[in-house]
Design an enzyme around this catalytic site. Sequence first.
Site, PDB file in Angstrom:
ATOM      1  CG  LEU A 197       4.204   0.208  11.164  1.00  0.00           C
ATOM      2  CD1 LEU A 197       2.777  -0.038  11.591  1.00  0.00           C
ATOM      3  CD2 LEU A 197       4.446   1.682  10.979  1.00  0.00           C
ATOM      4  CG  PHE A 212       3.139 -13.794  16.799  1.00  0.00           C
ATOM      5  CD1 PHE A 212       3.553 -12.572  17.272  1.00  0.00           C
ATOM      6  CD2 PHE A 212       2.110 -13.837  15.869  1.00  0.00           C
ATOM      7  CE1 PHE A 212       2.964 -11.408  16.835  1.00  0.00           C
ATOM      8  CE2 PHE A 212       1.510 -12.687  15.430  1.00  0.00           C
ATOM      9  CZ  PHE A 212       1.950 -11.474  15.906  1.00  0.00           C
ATOM     10  CB  CYS A 247      -1.278  -6.876   8.017  1.00  0.00           C
ATOM     11  SG  CYS A 247      -1.016  -5.100   7.894  1.00  0.00           S
ATOM     12  NE  ARG A 274      -7.621  -1.416   8.265  1.00  0.00           N
ATOM     13  CZ  ARG A 274      -6.606  -0.733   7.733  1.00  0.00           C
ATOM     14  NH1 ARG A 274      -6.544  -0.554   6.425  1.00  0.00           N
ATOM     15  NH2 ARG A 274      -5.662  -0.218   8.490  1.00  0.00           N
TER      16      ARG A 274
HETATM   17  N1  LIG Z   1      -1.583  -1.164   9.131  1.00  0.00           N
HETATM   18  C1  LIG Z   1      -0.481  -1.848   9.402  1.00  0.00           C
HETATM   19  O1  LIG Z   1      -0.252  -2.281  10.530  1.00  0.00           O
HETATM   20  C2  LIG Z   1       0.522  -2.108   8.318  1.00  0.00           C
HETATM   21  C3  LIG Z   1       1.803  -2.571   8.669  1.00  0.00           C
HETATM   22  C4  LIG Z   1       2.726  -2.813   7.658  1.00  0.00           C
HETATM   23  C5  LIG Z   1       2.366  -2.622   6.327  1.00  0.00           C
HETATM   24  N2  LIG Z   1       1.108  -2.199   6.021  1.00  0.00           N
HETATM   25  C6  LIG Z   1       0.775  -1.979   4.607  1.00  0.00           C
HETATM   26  O2  LIG Z   1       0.876  -0.572   4.362  1.00  0.00           O
HETATM   27  C7  LIG Z   1      -0.122  -0.172   3.417  1.00  0.00           C
HETATM   28  C8  LIG Z   1      -0.991   0.914   4.040  1.00  0.00           C
HETATM   29  O3  LIG Z   1      -1.694   0.361   5.120  1.00  0.00           O
HETATM   30  P1  LIG Z   1      -2.502   1.267   6.160  1.00  0.00           P
HETATM   31  O4  LIG Z   1      -3.014   0.347   7.213  1.00  0.00           O
HETATM   32  O5  LIG Z   1      -1.672   2.435   6.525  1.00  0.00           O
HETATM   33  O6  LIG Z   1      -3.701   1.754   5.211  1.00  0.00           O
HETATM   34  P2  LIG Z   1      -4.860   2.813   5.554  1.00  0.00           P
HETATM   35  O7  LIG Z   1      -6.061   2.292   4.869  1.00  0.00           O
HETATM   36  O8  LIG Z   1      -4.887   3.084   7.003  1.00  0.00           O
HETATM   37  O9  LIG Z   1      -4.364   4.145   4.835  1.00  0.00           O
HETATM   38  C9  LIG Z   1      -4.257   4.279   3.455  1.00  0.00           C
HETATM   39  C10 LIG Z   1      -4.426   5.746   3.105  1.00  0.00           C
HETATM   40  O10 LIG Z   1      -4.099   5.932   1.727  1.00  0.00           O
HETATM   41  C11 LIG Z   1      -4.953   6.955   1.214  1.00  0.00           C
HETATM   42  N3  LIG Z   1      -4.922   6.921  -0.244  1.00  0.00           N
HETATM   43  C12 LIG Z   1      -5.565   6.089  -1.102  1.00  0.00           C
HETATM   44  N4  LIG Z   1      -5.266   6.412  -2.382  1.00  0.00           N
HETATM   45  C13 LIG Z   1      -4.412   7.448  -2.332  1.00  0.00           C
HETATM   46  C14 LIG Z   1      -3.744   8.223  -3.320  1.00  0.00           C
HETATM   47  N5  LIG Z   1      -3.899   7.967  -4.617  1.00  0.00           N
HETATM   48  N6  LIG Z   1      -2.937   9.231  -2.926  1.00  0.00           N
HETATM   49  C15 LIG Z   1      -2.769   9.500  -1.618  1.00  0.00           C
HETATM   50  N7  LIG Z   1      -3.377   8.809  -0.626  1.00  0.00           N
HETATM   51  C16 LIG Z   1      -4.183   7.798  -0.985  1.00  0.00           C
HETATM   52  C17 LIG Z   1      -6.276   6.637   1.864  1.00  0.00           C
HETATM   53  O11 LIG Z   1      -7.165   7.744   1.804  1.00  0.00           O
HETATM   54  C18 LIG Z   1      -5.830   6.290   3.293  1.00  0.00           C
HETATM   55  O12 LIG Z   1      -5.799   7.454   4.096  1.00  0.00           O
HETATM   56  C19 LIG Z   1      -0.868  -1.445   3.056  1.00  0.00           C
HETATM   57  O13 LIG Z   1      -0.284  -2.000   1.892  1.00  0.00           O
HETATM   58  C20 LIG Z   1      -0.631  -2.350   4.226  1.00  0.00           C
HETATM   59  O14 LIG Z   1      -0.704  -3.711   3.885  1.00  0.00           O
HETATM   60  C21 LIG Z   1       0.190  -1.920   6.995  1.00  0.00           C
END
Ligand SMILES: NC(=O)c1ccc[n+]([C@@H]2O[C@H](COP(=O)([O-])OP(=O)(O)OC[C@H]3O[C@@H](n4cnc5c(N)ncnc54)[C@H](O)[C@@H]3O)[C@@H](O)[C@H]2O)c1
Length: 446
Positions: free
Chosen positions: A156, A255, A266, A334
């Site tokens: 996403l 892109f 990311c 970020r």
């Molecule tokens: N943000 C994006 O657009 C996107 C898209 C695709 C993939 N990703 C990947 O998905 C993952 C999450 O990204 P995000 O942007 O949602 O991160 P984020 O930082 O927005 O959210 C992560 C959440 O995990 C929680 N957390 C940490 N440790 C925890 C635990 N032990 N138990 C429960 N919750 C816990 C944190 O408090 C936070 O709320 C990353 O690996 C990222 O690379 C992100």
Amino acid sequence: MKVTIYGSGYVGLVTGACLAQVGNEVLCVDIDAAKIDRLRQGESPIYEPGLTEMIRENLTTGRLQFTLDPAEGVAHGLFQFIAVGTPPDEDGSADLQHVLAVAESIGEHLSDYRIIVNKSTVPVGTADRVRGQVQHILDERDSNAQFDVVSNPEFLKEGAAIEDFMRPDRIVVGTDNPRTTELLRALYTPFNRNHDRILAMDIRSAELTKYAANSLLATKISFMNELSNIAERLGADIEHVRVGIGSDPRIGYQFIYPGAGYGGSCFPKDVRALERTALDNDYTPELLRAVEAVNFRQKRKLFDKISTHYQGQLRGKTFALWGLAFKPNTDDMREASSRVLIEALWEQGATVRAFDPQASKETARIYGSRDDLVLCDCAEEALQGADALAVMTEWNLFRSPNFDLIRSSLKEPVIFDGRNLYEPNFLLKQGFTYYSIGREVLRPKP
Ligand SMILES: NC(=O)c1ccc[n+]([C@@H]2O[C@H](COP(=O)([O-])OP(=O)(O)OC[C@H]3O[C@@H](n4cnc5c(N)ncnc54)[C@H](O)[C@@H]3O)[C@@H](O)[C@H]2O)c1
């Protein structure tokens, strides 16, 4: 179906809300008590179009719930999604502490069969580490509880996350057990209509697919930025070049926008993490290194143009800044390019008057209150008393502004555009000196 999701951030919340929206019973687990409190009251901790409404609707029906208790999480869902952050470690590798902490708590509470679905972006081999961690704790507990581990990377885009989740262009499922593929296929059925989007593969390939996708997208951006720097030196217009190459279907229009570099949670970290993985496996990834190096330089590009324009004399100057978020339709700051510009301006003694439709709160959280940062309530307010305008995020709101107002508000009619939003000749006619990316600087005749 019953689903548990660890991590209520951009990915976890969107996944949770969308799975609840189609009728599943979803329990979201997070370690951040303030976040869980807000979510229980129907308040989203992040800005993502349509998300708050979806959270509220599903809270009301009870299909979406929030907890701090991992034991409750393990008891709840057949599917245990891991969607926690994987920030970069000091050496650029992905920091897996949050992923492994979730694995640990699943191991501690597991009794019935569960499918652990990893949605976080993680290096190849992480599914094995998660499996090893859970098994290790089960062994310590003398438990023979059964589980599978699946890699299901998320593609996403912030700003369009709900649409992307609801209508994915692919659903990658990496598994070593065909039964889990079928169970995930069932869970994803509502998002897999019209034609089959499930791409089943082995776990390691699924893990690498996510890094490959982000690294290729970052490569496209850095390629265009490299070309824009060459175009500037040659007196060519990168925007003409862009449409000239985009019309080739093998290249495509998507892109290939030149700009002030990519940011976000990311691309920067994923390119670095893939580079690290390659190095750890005795391969020197020259191309990935260059992608990262070009982007690093590009993020300073607008500052360099500003500094050149003012011959390095920035002390006491004030800059209106439109756009703080790393891209439009999000409040995510970020690795945002705006931060590089703001910090460079501060270093030279300048003040920033900034406006962003969503990211002001996050900016205030990051930088606190300081005399050289004024966060404004609207774009026009940011202009007041500023020497010049810089544009860093391509929010639609900035695309067709009132140029008369800009000219009369600024001390000098100069626009530094990090996203090529405006037509150079039009701005010249309006009396502006206009700096953009990969195009000649246009100055009105004195
Ligand atoms: N943000 C994006 O657009 C996107 C898209 C695709 C993939 N990703 C990947 O998905 C993952 C999450 O990204 P995000 O942007 O949602 O991160 P984020 O930082 O927005 O959210 C992560 C959440 O995990 C929680 N957390 C940490 N440790 C925890 C635990 N032990 N138990 C429960 N919750 C816990 C944190 O408090 C936070 O709320 C990353 O690996 C990222 O690379 C992100």
